[in-house]
Design an enzyme around this catalytic site. Structure first.
Site, PDB file in Angstrom:
ATOM      1  N   GLU A   1      19.759  10.543  22.422  1.00 17.05           N
ATOM      2  CA  GLU A   1      18.716   9.443  22.604  1.00 17.05           C
ATOM      3  C   GLU A   1      18.795   8.621  21.474  1.00 17.05           C
ATOM      4  O   GLU A   1      19.201   9.520  20.231  1.00 17.05           O
ATOM      5  CB  GLU A   1      17.250  10.033  22.748  1.00 17.05           C
ATOM      6  CG  GLU A   1      17.155  10.616  24.166  1.00 17.05           C
ATOM      7  CD  GLU A   1      15.717  11.057  24.074  1.00 17.05           C
ATOM      8  OE1 GLU A   1      14.915  10.686  23.430  1.00 17.05           O
ATOM      9  OE2 GLU A   1      15.494  11.898  25.064  1.00 17.05           O
TER      10      GLU A   1
ATOM     11  N   GLU B   1       7.599   6.895  20.023  1.00 21.43           N
ATOM     12  CA  GLU B   1       7.848   6.640  18.702  1.00 21.43           C
ATOM     13  C   GLU B   1       7.344   5.040  18.674  1.00 21.43           C
ATOM     14  O   GLU B   1       7.913   4.164  19.509  1.00 21.43           O
ATOM     15  CB  GLU B   1       9.296   6.834  18.351  1.00 21.43           C
ATOM     16  CG  GLU B   1       9.698   6.570  16.755  1.00 21.43           C
ATOM     17  CD  GLU B   1       9.363   7.828  15.962  1.00 21.43           C
ATOM     18  OE1 GLU B   1       9.003   8.848  16.337  1.00 21.43           O
ATOM     19  OE2 GLU B   1       9.779   7.844  14.614  1.00 21.43           O
TER      20      GLU B   1
ATOM     21  N   LYS C   1      18.544  16.490  15.018  1.00 22.68           N
ATOM     22  CA  LYS C   1      18.806  14.909  14.532  1.00 22.68           C
ATOM     23  C   LYS C   1      19.711  14.923  14.169  1.00 22.68           C
ATOM     24  O   LYS C   1      20.387  15.637  13.223  1.00 22.68           O
ATOM     25  CB  LYS C   1      17.332  14.493  14.052  1.00 22.68           C
ATOM     26  CG  LYS C   1      17.105  15.619  12.624  1.00 22.68           C
ATOM     27  CD  LYS C   1      15.907  15.401  12.066  1.00 22.68           C
ATOM     28  CE  LYS C   1      15.565  16.303  11.189  1.00 22.68           C
ATOM     29  NZ  LYS C   1      14.147  16.270  10.653  1.00 22.68           N
TER      30      LYS C   1
ATOM     31  N   PHE D   1       9.414   9.161  24.686  1.00 23.77           N
ATOM     32  CA  PHE D   1      10.601   9.823  25.034  1.00 23.77           C
ATOM     33  C   PHE D   1      10.267  11.401  25.692  1.00 23.77           C
ATOM     34  O   PHE D   1      10.930  12.213  25.915  1.00 23.77           O
ATOM     35  CB  PHE D   1      11.239  10.381  23.526  1.00 23.77           C
ATOM     36  CG  PHE D   1      10.387  10.947  22.623  1.00 23.77           C
ATOM     37  CD1 PHE D   1       9.942  11.991  22.504  1.00 23.77           C
ATOM     38  CD2 PHE D   1      10.214  10.004  21.637  1.00 23.77           C
ATOM     39  CE1 PHE D   1       9.193  12.572  21.384  1.00 23.77           C
ATOM     40  CE2 PHE D   1       9.299  10.294  20.437  1.00 23.77           C
ATOM     41  CZ  PHE D   1       8.955  11.593  20.242  1.00 23.77           C
TER      42      PHE D   1
ATOM     43  N   LYS E   1      17.458   7.601  17.973  1.00 24.38           N
ATOM     44  CA  LYS E   1      16.473   8.162  16.900  1.00 24.38           C
ATOM     45  C   LYS E   1      16.012   6.762  16.323  1.00 24.38           C
ATOM     46  O   LYS E   1      16.650   6.207  15.606  1.00 24.38           O
ATOM     47  CB  LYS E   1      16.928   9.161  15.871  1.00 24.38           C
ATOM     48  CG  LYS E   1      16.045   9.355  15.121  1.00 24.38           C
ATOM     49  CD  LYS E   1      16.256  10.660  14.394  1.00 24.38           C
ATOM     50  CE  LYS E   1      15.331  11.418  13.594  1.00 24.38           C
ATOM     51  NZ  LYS E   1      14.207  10.827  12.964  1.00 24.38           N
TER      52      LYS E   1
ATOM     53  N   ARG F   1      10.201  24.257  15.245  1.00 22.22           N
ATOM     54  CA  ARG F   1      11.566  23.390  14.762  1.00 22.22           C
ATOM     55  C   ARG F   1      12.677  23.994  15.107  1.00 22.22           C
ATOM     56  O   ARG F   1      13.271  24.842  14.361  1.00 22.22           O
ATOM     57  CB  ARG F   1      11.466  23.272  13.472  1.00 22.22           C
ATOM     58  CG  ARG F   1      12.463  22.222  13.088  1.00 22.22           C
ATOM     59  CD  ARG F   1      12.396  21.956  11.322  1.00 22.22           C
ATOM     60  NE  ARG F   1      10.960  21.230  10.864  1.00 22.22           N
ATOM     61  CZ  ARG F   1      11.112  20.031  11.164  1.00 22.22           C
ATOM     62  NH1 ARG F   1      11.869  19.056  11.453  1.00 22.22           N
ATOM     63  NH2 ARG F   1      10.015  19.408  10.623  1.00 22.22           N
TER      64      ARG F   1
HETATM   65  P1  AMP Z   1      12.069  14.050  11.585  1.00 22.37           P
HETATM   66  O1  AMP Z   1      10.914  13.483  11.226  1.00 22.37           O
HETATM   67  O2  AMP Z   1      13.142  13.380  10.578  1.00 22.37           O
HETATM   68  O3  AMP Z   1      12.133  15.643  11.692  1.00 22.37           O
HETATM   69  O4  AMP Z   1      12.921  13.567  13.069  1.00 22.37           O
HETATM   70  C1  AMP Z   1      12.132  13.742  14.064  1.00 22.37           C
HETATM   71  C2  AMP Z   1      11.264  12.842  14.549  1.00 22.37           C
HETATM   72  O5  AMP Z   1      12.143  11.568  14.983  1.00 22.37           O
HETATM   73  C3  AMP Z   1      10.403  13.038  15.560  1.00 22.37           C
HETATM   74  O6  AMP Z   1       9.237  13.625  14.997  1.00 22.37           O
HETATM   75  C4  AMP Z   1      10.123  11.378  16.014  1.00 22.37           C
HETATM   76  O7  AMP Z   1       8.918  10.949  15.200  1.00 22.37           O
HETATM   77  C5  AMP Z   1      11.329  10.855  15.435  1.00 22.37           C
HETATM   78  N1  AMP Z   1      12.160  10.255  16.700  1.00 22.37           N
HETATM   79  C6  AMP Z   1      12.588   9.080  16.943  1.00 22.37           C
HETATM   80  N2  AMP Z   1      13.294   9.050  17.992  1.00 22.37           N
HETATM   81  C7  AMP Z   1      13.069   9.987  18.942  1.00 22.37           C
HETATM   82  C8  AMP Z   1      13.365  10.453  19.986  1.00 22.37           C
HETATM   83  N3  AMP Z   1      14.296   9.644  20.726  1.00 22.37           N
HETATM   84  N4  AMP Z   1      12.981  11.793  20.502  1.00 22.37           N
HETATM   85  C9  AMP Z   1      12.357  12.724  19.728  1.00 22.37           C
HETATM   86  N5  AMP Z   1      11.707  11.965  18.311  1.00 22.37           N
HETATM   87  C10 AMP Z   1      12.195  10.884  17.827  1.00 22.37           C
END
Ligand code: AMP
Length: 563
Positions: A252, A304, A422, A344, A254, A416
């Site tokens: 998906e 998001e 990601k 999402f 991000k 996690r």
């Molecule tokens: P991080 O904050 O770097 O750990 O990355 C995860 C975060 O990406 C999630 O907590 C969401 O806020 C964000 N995010 C953005 N796009 C998506 C998506 N398609 N699916 C899940 N999380 C997403």
């Protein structure tokens, strides 16, 4: 009988002094056991350093400047003395205690007869949080003054820590779960799982006391009570993600925005932030489109939100954050930054939890329930090239990268894991020079652990700060760094040591933002040191011109916010 706040403060003091986990758990369990049911949640929250439950919409809205000003006013000590004690202890709470103990100012008498109780402290916090709007600063100050005026030094220590949120006590949530299990004789696994579902251990502690194992075993999702989030681990690239997910996975886009959990029941919608705080009031248009579009009568969804320009292109994150700052009367007239929501996930629908439903079916349910709200762009593939093209497409559209979601994955609140990965191509790291440093807090006090990072101005030779970080170095490296920085110190004021530019470090970051904070007008977001470049001298460091170039490049992909 109401439990005095002093008993809680004394418990915290003991917890801090002991290294034995067993003893800590024993002390905390005994304390919890002796409380009245209605005192349990406030006490649990306060021991964890929070004024309210984790997902409470309340916010004290008290700054360090206000609290420190108040302490100086109550005690009459000068800023210099205060700063000295503060830099010695490295903790605002301990500094407050020492200052109150040594101050000769006669404080409100009858402390003993009028002991503060845990419930009174909670009520004061609520009053402080409810004080908003015109003239609220003065009224808040008055309330804090009254509260601190009634507190003994040890009580003040913990009140101040709670005021200045973010100061961690050693007794964290994991230990609290164990203490609750012990106090109310519930299997630890049940406490942990229900705390994960409920999103707050305070509430679980109350249920453990009032409803016991039977009550906790039944706990499920409830609309308007936020669920702990599922989080992702990092993958270096799409190949690694495909390998990790056994060859076929869902990718998906991000989006680089703010995660929201949307709860709906009939016509009522609430939105919670990543930290499970109720942000409903900051996002009226998100509430509106959720109300209009979400089909189910009752549901919990995740998505998001990003800030966009007129053409729906994402604009830098900092503009979005403005939406969550306190809404001042003045700002209501300012044009709102347009937001866009991408959904999402769906965790709950019409009385049924979906966490044990695999991702593809959840996605299907999400499609059925989202109305016209867009879902995150998604492909399912096992081919590296297709995934790479999709990543490029996401980046070209100004997004952050991709998420890879394992096809058979369930929704695991609060973990996690590797079922969500990601993939974020990072901006190239910069070699920067340390020009100043500050002493750390808690365990790091006495160490220069917070570093000002500067780039060289190729025209003038001056080193201009572009960011600050306390992330990336090991304890051993911080200790060594402290020695080195002290050797080149030029000035030492209020815990900030300015040094001659000598040490070069490699710094990773997520974005370069426009910022009035630094002379150069830019600041690195999420800077972290990735290496100490002993092999480089300051003249080899990256220039401010290069930082500006990277800053500008970001906009080739992202939209611009016209401010
Ligand atoms: P991080 O904050 O770097 O750990 O990355 C995860 C975060 O990406 C999630 O907590 C969401 O806020 C964000 N995010 C953005 N796009 C998506 C998506 N398609 N699916 C899940 N999380 C997403």
């Amino acid at each position: 009988m109401s439990t005095p706040f002093k008993v809680l403060a004394e418990l915290c003091e003991k917890l801090e002094a002991t290294k034995s986990r067993l003893l800590m758990l024993d002390l905390a369990a005994k304390f919890l056991n002796a409380l009245e049911a209605q005192e349990i949640e406030p006490a649990v929250s306060m021991i964890l350093g929070r004024p309210f439950q984790k997902w409470s919409p309340y916010n004290l809205g008290v700054s360090w400047a206000t609290v420190s000003g108040m302490i100086r006013r109550i005690t009459g000590v000068e800023w210099k003395t205060f700063a000295e004690v503060f830099s010695k202890t490295g903790d605002v709470g301990s500094a407050t205690k020492i200052i109150l103990e040594s101050s000769r100012v006669r404080r409100q008498t009858a402390l003993l007869e009028n002991a503060l109780t845990i419930l009174e402290v909670r009520r004061s916090f609520e009053e402080i949080a409810e004080t908003t709007g015109y003239g609220s600063r003065e009224r808040k100050e008055r309330l804090i003054e009254v509260l601190l005026g009634q507190a003994s030094p040890i009580e003040a220590k913990y009140l101040v820590r709670i005021f200045i949120a973010g100061v961690r006590t050693g007794f964290h949530e994991g230990l609290m779960e164990q203490a609750v299990a012990k106090a109310f004789q519930i299997p630890l696994k049940v406490v942990q799982e229900s705390s994960m579902t409920a999103g707050d251990i305070g509430e679980i502690a109350v249920m453990a006391r009032t409803e016991g194992l039977k009550g906790l075993s039944k706990i499920g999702f409830r609309v308007f009570r936020p669920v702990n989030l599922m989080l992702a681990q990092m993958a270096a690239n799409v190949t690694e993600a495909l390998r990790e997910h056994d060859g076929r996975t869902a990718f998906e886009y991000k989006y680089d925005g703010v995660r929201v959990q949307i709860h709906k029941l009939d016509d009522k919608v609430k939105v919670f932030s990543r930290r499970l705080v109720d942000v409903t009031e900051s996002l009226p248009e998100i509430i509106e489109i959720s109300r209009k579009n979400i089909m189910a009568k009752e549901a919990i969804l995740e998505g998001e939100i990003i800030a966009v320009d007129d053409l729906d292109h994402p604009i830098p994150f900092q503009h979005l954050m403005r939406r969550f700052k306190k809404i001042h009367a003045m700002e209501d007239n300012v044009q709102r930054i347009p937001l866009k929501l991408y959904l999402f996930d769906i965790l709950y629908v019409s009385g049924k939890s979906l966490v044990s439903v695999p991702y593809p079916q959840r996605r299907q349910l999400l499609t059925e329930n989202a109305g016209k709200i867009q879902l995150t762009s998604q492909i399912v593939t096992s081919e590296v090239e297709k995934a790479e093209d999709f990543l490029k497409e996401a980046m070209d559209a100004g997004h952050e990268g991709l998420m890879a979601k394992r096809l058979d994955s369930l929704y695991t609140p609060g973990t996690r894991g590797k079922v969500w990965l990601k993939i974020k191509p990072v901006l190239e790291p910069l070699d920067l020079v340390i020009v100043a440093a500050e002493y750390g807090y808690g365990r790091r006090h006495g160490w220069l652990s917070d570093y000002y990072l500067a780039a060289r101005d190729a025209d003038t030779g001056e080193f201009l700060p572009v960011g600050k970080t306390f992330k990336g170095l090991t304890d051993a490296e911080i200790i060594e760094m402290t020695e080195k920085l002290k050797e080149s110190a030029i000035e030492d004021e209020h815990g900030k040591v300015t040094v001659t530019p000598r040490i070069v470090v490699e710094v990773a970051y997520n974005e370069i933002q426009k910022s009035p904070k630094y002379k150069c007008g830019m600041a690195l977001r999420f800077a972290r040191i990735t290496r100490i470049r002993d092999d480089k001298v300051p003249e080899d460091a990256d220039t401010i011109q290069k930082v500006r170039e990277i800053y500008e490049q970001q906009f080739l992909r992202k939209g611009r916010y016209k401010s």
